[in-house]
Design a protein around this motif. Structure first.
Motif, PDB file in Angstrom:
ATOM      1  N   GLY A 214      -4.175  11.106  13.995  1.00  0.00           N
ATOM      2  CA  GLY A 214      -3.301   9.977  13.715  1.00  0.00           C
ATOM      3  C   GLY A 214      -3.431   9.500  12.286  1.00  0.00           C
ATOM      4  N   SER A 215      -2.791   8.386  12.006  1.00  0.00           N
ATOM      5  CA  SER A 215      -2.750   7.841  10.655  1.00  0.00           C
ATOM      6  C   SER A 215      -4.074   7.196  10.283  1.00  0.00           C
ATOM      7  CB  SER A 215      -1.639   6.800  10.539  1.00  0.00           C
ATOM      8  OG  SER A 215      -0.396   7.411  10.794  1.00  0.00           O
ATOM      9  N   THR A 216      -4.536   7.505   9.097  1.00  0.00           N
ATOM     10  CA  THR A 216      -5.834   7.013   8.637  1.00  0.00           C
ATOM     11  C   THR A 216      -5.822   5.515   8.339  1.00  0.00           C
ATOM     12  OG1 THR A 216      -6.351   9.167   7.713  1.00  0.00           O
ATOM     13  CG2 THR A 216      -7.614   7.321   6.865  1.00  0.00           C
ATOM     14  N   SER A 217      -4.796   5.021   7.684  1.00  0.00           N
ATOM     15  CA  SER A 217      -4.798   3.627   7.227  1.00  0.00           C
ATOM     16  C   SER A 217      -4.966   2.615   8.356  1.00  0.00           C
ATOM     17  CB  SER A 217      -3.535   3.322   6.429  1.00  0.00           C
ATOM     18  OG  SER A 217      -3.502   4.088   5.261  1.00  0.00           O
ATOM     19  N   PRO A 218      -4.147   2.662   9.425  1.00  0.00           N
ATOM     20  CA  PRO A 218      -4.343   1.671  10.482  1.00  0.00           C
ATOM     21  C   PRO A 218      -5.707   1.812  11.157  1.00  0.00           C
ATOM     22  CG  PRO A 218      -2.387   3.017  10.926  1.00  0.00           C
ATOM     23  CD  PRO A 218      -2.975   3.487   9.648  1.00  0.00           C
ATOM     24  N   GLN A 219      -6.190   3.043  11.280  1.00  0.00           N
ATOM     25  CA  GLN A 219      -7.509   3.244  11.878  1.00  0.00           C
ATOM     26  C   GLN A 219      -8.602   2.664  10.982  1.00  0.00           C
ATOM     27  OE1 GLN A 219      -7.464   7.465  12.447  1.00  0.00           O
ATOM     28  NE2 GLN A 219      -6.280   7.329  14.327  1.00  0.00           N
ATOM     29  N   LEU A 220      -8.441   2.851   9.667  1.00  0.00           N
ATOM     30  CA  LEU A 220      -9.397   2.295   8.716  1.00  0.00           C
ATOM     31  C   LEU A 220      -9.405   0.768   8.799  1.00  0.00           C
ATOM     32  CD1 LEU A 220     -11.347   2.467   6.307  1.00  0.00           C
ATOM     33  CD2 LEU A 220      -9.338   2.560   4.819  1.00  0.00           C
ATOM     34  N   LEU A 221      -8.232   0.175   8.847  1.00  0.00           N
ATOM     35  CA  LEU A 221      -8.155  -1.277   8.952  1.00  0.00           C
ATOM     36  C   LEU A 221      -8.718  -1.763  10.282  1.00  0.00           C
ATOM     37  CD1 LEU A 221      -5.021  -1.192   6.985  1.00  0.00           C
ATOM     38  CD2 LEU A 221      -6.555  -3.112   6.665  1.00  0.00           C
TER      39      LEU A 221
ATOM     40  N   ARG B  54      -4.029  24.608   3.866  1.00  0.00           N
ATOM     41  CA  ARG B  54      -3.406  23.409   4.446  1.00  0.00           C
ATOM     42  C   ARG B  54      -4.035  23.048   5.791  1.00  0.00           C
ATOM     43  NH1 ARG B  54       2.287  22.432   2.223  1.00  0.00           N
ATOM     44  NH2 ARG B  54       2.232  23.706   0.361  1.00  0.00           N
ATOM     45  N   LEU B  55      -5.370  23.045   5.803  1.00  0.00           N
ATOM     46  CA  LEU B  55      -6.105  22.723   7.021  1.00  0.00           C
ATOM     47  C   LEU B  55      -5.928  21.262   7.392  1.00  0.00           C
ATOM     48  CD1 LEU B  55      -9.487  24.586   6.398  1.00  0.00           C
ATOM     49  CD2 LEU B  55      -7.606  25.295   7.867  1.00  0.00           C
ATOM     50  N   GLU B  56      -5.973  20.993   8.666  1.00  0.00           N
ATOM     51  CA  GLU B  56      -5.945  19.621   9.164  1.00  0.00           C
ATOM     52  C   GLU B  56      -7.165  18.877   8.641  1.00  0.00           C
ATOM     53  OE1 GLU B  56      -4.687  16.311  10.837  1.00  0.00           O
ATOM     54  OE2 GLU B  56      -3.533  18.154  10.948  1.00  0.00           O
ATOM     55  N   ALA B  57      -6.967  17.650   8.210  1.00  0.00           N
ATOM     56  CA  ALA B  57      -8.053  16.857   7.615  1.00  0.00           C
ATOM     57  C   ALA B  57      -9.243  16.722   8.551  1.00  0.00           C
ATOM     58  CB  ALA B  57      -7.530  15.484   7.216  1.00  0.00           C
ATOM     59  N   SER B  58      -8.982  16.581   9.854  1.00  0.00           N
ATOM     60  CA  SER B  58     -10.099  16.398  10.786  1.00  0.00           C
ATOM     61  C   SER B  58     -11.004  17.627  10.800  1.00  0.00           C
ATOM     62  CB  SER B  58      -9.590  16.087  12.192  1.00  0.00           C
ATOM     63  OG  SER B  58      -8.747  17.110  12.658  1.00  0.00           O
TER      64      SER B  58
ATOM     65  N   ALA C 267       0.819  -1.224   0.000  1.00  0.00           N
ATOM     66  CA  ALA C 267       0.000   0.000   0.000  1.00  0.00           C
ATOM     67  C   ALA C 267       0.846   1.264   0.000  1.00  0.00           C
ATOM     68  CB  ALA C 267      -0.964   0.001   1.185  1.00  0.00           C
ATOM     69  N   TYR C 268       1.671   1.427  -1.042  1.00  0.00           N
ATOM     70  CA  TYR C 268       2.450   2.649  -1.174  1.00  0.00           C
ATOM     71  C   TYR C 268       1.531   3.748  -1.666  1.00  0.00           C
ATOM     72  CZ  TYR C 268       6.251  -0.595  -0.740  1.00  0.00           C
ATOM     73  OH  TYR C 268       7.084  -1.567  -0.271  1.00  0.00           O
ATOM     74  N   GLY C 269       1.707   4.947  -1.146  1.00  0.00           N
ATOM     75  CA  GLY C 269       0.875   6.060  -1.564  1.00  0.00           C
ATOM     76  C   GLY C 269      -0.107   6.483  -0.494  1.00  0.00           C
ATOM     77  N   GLY C 270      -0.047   5.865   0.667  1.00  0.00           N
ATOM     78  CA  GLY C 270      -0.883   6.297   1.773  1.00  0.00           C
ATOM     79  C   GLY C 270      -2.249   5.642   1.796  1.00  0.00           C
ATOM     80  N   PRO C 271      -3.178   6.285   2.515  1.00  0.00           N
ATOM     81  CA  PRO C 271      -4.483   5.672   2.738  1.00  0.00           C
ATOM     82  C   PRO C 271      -5.275   5.430   1.458  1.00  0.00           C
ATOM     83  CG  PRO C 271      -4.394   7.874   3.723  1.00  0.00           C
ATOM     84  CD  PRO C 271      -3.028   7.553   3.213  1.00  0.00           C
ATOM     85  N   ALA C 272      -5.054   6.227   0.434  1.00  0.00           N
ATOM     86  CA  ALA C 272      -5.821   6.032  -0.806  1.00  0.00           C
ATOM     87  C   ALA C 272      -5.562   4.645  -1.387  1.00  0.00           C
ATOM     88  CB  ALA C 272      -5.460   7.110  -1.823  1.00  0.00           C
TER      89      ALA C 272
ATOM     90  N   LEU D 156     -14.057   4.812   6.761  1.00  0.00           N
ATOM     91  CA  LEU D 156     -13.118   5.850   6.343  1.00  0.00           C
ATOM     92  C   LEU D 156     -13.447   7.184   7.007  1.00  0.00           C
ATOM     93  CD1 LEU D 156     -10.754   6.807   4.608  1.00  0.00           C
ATOM     94  CD2 LEU D 156     -12.395   7.181   2.750  1.00  0.00           C
ATOM     95  N   THR D 157     -14.723   7.514   7.064  1.00  0.00           N
ATOM     96  CA  THR D 157     -15.141   8.769   7.689  1.00  0.00           C
ATOM     97  C   THR D 157     -14.740   8.806   9.163  1.00  0.00           C
ATOM     98  OG1 THR D 157     -16.984   8.965   6.159  1.00  0.00           O
ATOM     99  CG2 THR D 157     -17.128  10.245   8.194  1.00  0.00           C
ATOM    100  N   ILE D 158     -14.967   7.717   9.856  1.00  0.00           N
ATOM    101  CA  ILE D 158     -14.564   7.631  11.262  1.00  0.00           C
ATOM    102  C   ILE D 158     -13.055   7.788  11.380  1.00  0.00           C
ATOM    103  CG2 ILE D 158     -14.367   6.042  13.234  1.00  0.00           C
ATOM    104  CD1 ILE D 158     -17.098   4.858  12.237  1.00  0.00           C
ATOM    105  N   SER D 159     -12.325   7.103  10.518  1.00  0.00           N
ATOM    106  CA  SER D 159     -10.861   7.138  10.562  1.00  0.00           C
ATOM    107  C   SER D 159     -10.313   8.525  10.275  1.00  0.00           C
ATOM    108  CB  SER D 159     -10.279   6.139   9.556  1.00  0.00           C
ATOM    109  OG  SER D 159     -10.741   4.844   9.831  1.00  0.00           O
ATOM    110  N   ARG D 160     -10.910   9.233   9.323  1.00  0.00           N
ATOM    111  CA  ARG D 160     -10.424  10.577   8.961  1.00  0.00           C
ATOM    112  C   ARG D 160     -10.727  11.604  10.044  1.00  0.00           C
ATOM    113  NH1 ARG D 160      -6.563  11.442   6.142  1.00  0.00           N
ATOM    114  NH2 ARG D 160      -7.312  13.455   5.477  1.00  0.00           N
ATOM    115  N   ALA D 161     -11.755  11.363  10.845  1.00  0.00           N
ATOM    116  CA  ALA D 161     -12.121  12.333  11.880  1.00  0.00           C
ATOM    117  C   ALA D 161     -11.235  12.207  13.117  1.00  0.00           C
ATOM    118  CB  ALA D 161     -13.587  12.148  12.267  1.00  0.00           C
ATOM    119  N   LEU D 162     -10.466  11.149  13.219  1.00  0.00           N
ATOM    120  CA  LEU D 162      -9.613  10.923  14.380  1.00  0.00           C
ATOM    121  C   LEU D 162      -8.199  11.431  14.115  1.00  0.00           C
ATOM    122  CD1 LEU D 162     -10.696   7.238  15.105  1.00  0.00           C
ATOM    123  CD2 LEU D 162     -11.433   9.297  16.338  1.00  0.00           C
TER     124      LEU D 162
END
Length: 183
Positions: free
Chosen positions: A63-70, A161-165, A24-29, A55-61
């Motif tokens: 930290g890193s999105t990918s491990p949260q998504l998984l 450059r706003l924070e994603a959350s 999964a190179y390239g990040g959460p996408a 994904l929505t839950i993971s992006r609102a937290l």
């Protein structure tokens, strides 16, 4: 998250996230695309909408999105143990690959061939991110208001450059305020 009766075993979840962690190179996408392919398209154990909820839950937290998504996806499929197994088996190989790549780049990064190869990898990663945006965007952007809100979020992100959350929570609040007035 809608879940099929034929849930994958814990071993299958570990194998899925181990493979994603390795490639999964390239990040959460990229992780999103691979999860969608494996769990929605191939195994049919959840839906695109269910994956988007995670994904929505993971992006609102923070930290890193990918491990949260998984974790969120594994939790919905097999409970806390499923979430823990998916997050751990995703993180361990990606951490080891990151360590090895960092050592290699520090040692051989000045080599023009290596520098060109790394630029090629970066271009490929951007392509994967764009593909994820197009596929998931088509699932959720179903009306002009959704497209408008996504465009405003994109513009704010690029300009300030706003924070994603902030963007996710702000979009949620605006969507809720506008949609609660409509039938």
């Amino acid at each position: 998250m809608p879940v099929s009766e034929d849930r994958p075993s814990l071993a299958a979840l570990a194998a899925i996230s181990l493979r994603i962690g390795l490639v999964a190179y390239g990040g959460p996408a990229t992780a999103i695309l691979l999860l969608e392919h494996e769990l929605v398209d191939r195994r049919k154990v959840t839906t695109k909408e269910g994956l988007l909820q995670s994904l929505t839950i993971s992006r609102a937290l923070p930290g890193s999105t990918s491990p949260q998504l998984l974790f969120s996806t594994g939790y919905h499929l097999r409970g806390v143990l499923g979430g823990t197994i998916m997050a751990a088996t995703y993180l361990i190989p990606s951490f080891m690959v990151a360590v090895l790549l960092t050592i290699g780049i520090l040692r051989f990064g000045a080599n023009p061939w290596v520098a060109k190869a790394l630029r090629g990898v970066a271009v490929g990663a951007v392509g994967l991110i764009f593909a994820a945006v197009v596929r998931l965007g088509g699932t959720i952007l179903k009306d002009p208001f959704a497209w408008f809100l996504a465009a405003v979020g994109c513009a704010l992100s690029l300009a300030f450059r706003l924070e994603a959350s902030f963007l996710v929570i702000g979009g949620g609040l605006i969507g809720w305020a506008v949609r609660r007035k409509s039938p």
